[in-house]
Design a protein around this motif. Sequence first.
Motif: not given
Length: 178
Positions: A45-68
């Motif tokens: 469910x969390x992933x589905x919400x994130x997909x919807x958010x991404x489909x609308x464009x993230x605007x001024x929000x910056x999402x970062x990930x850390x990779x090992x």
Amino acid sequence: MNGVRVREMTEADIDAVAAVRVRGWQEAYAGLMPQSYLNGMSVQEDAERRREFFSRGVGDVVNLVAEANGGEVVGWCCFGPYRDGDAPTGDAELYALYVRPAQVGTGVGRALLGESLDRVGERGFPRLRLWVLRDNARARRFYERAGFAPDGGTESYEVDGVSVPEVRYALRLDPAAG
């Protein structure tokens, strides 16, 4: 943590980020909010919400990930403009920072926070604010070691009928950094 790399989140990272966020909540907030709520959280469910958010464009929000090493996503954070109600304040806000529970204490959170501070500073924000659960001693120590301090802001929200109090932290940024 050696070999951690912080980069912008892509749509391909959504499932991994959802897992980091949900598992992070379940670990960090055990005993701080109703266990029934934490147990009911769904990565899907969390992933589905994130997909919807991404489909609308993230605007001024910056999402970062850390990779090992090897490219596994082990942490995620996001930030953007701080809003007090509907009014822009001119400050930035760290909306979220979560690390896979097994990676807590390895430097992943510090790497994400450091990159966020750099990027917020580059954008010219004078201050970075965040909200943390009042009783989350581990998170509060983490932010205090990074120079954040409570600024007097408090609020509570309700989770499954239980009031969950938060405190606001702030860090004044060096205007010359941007």
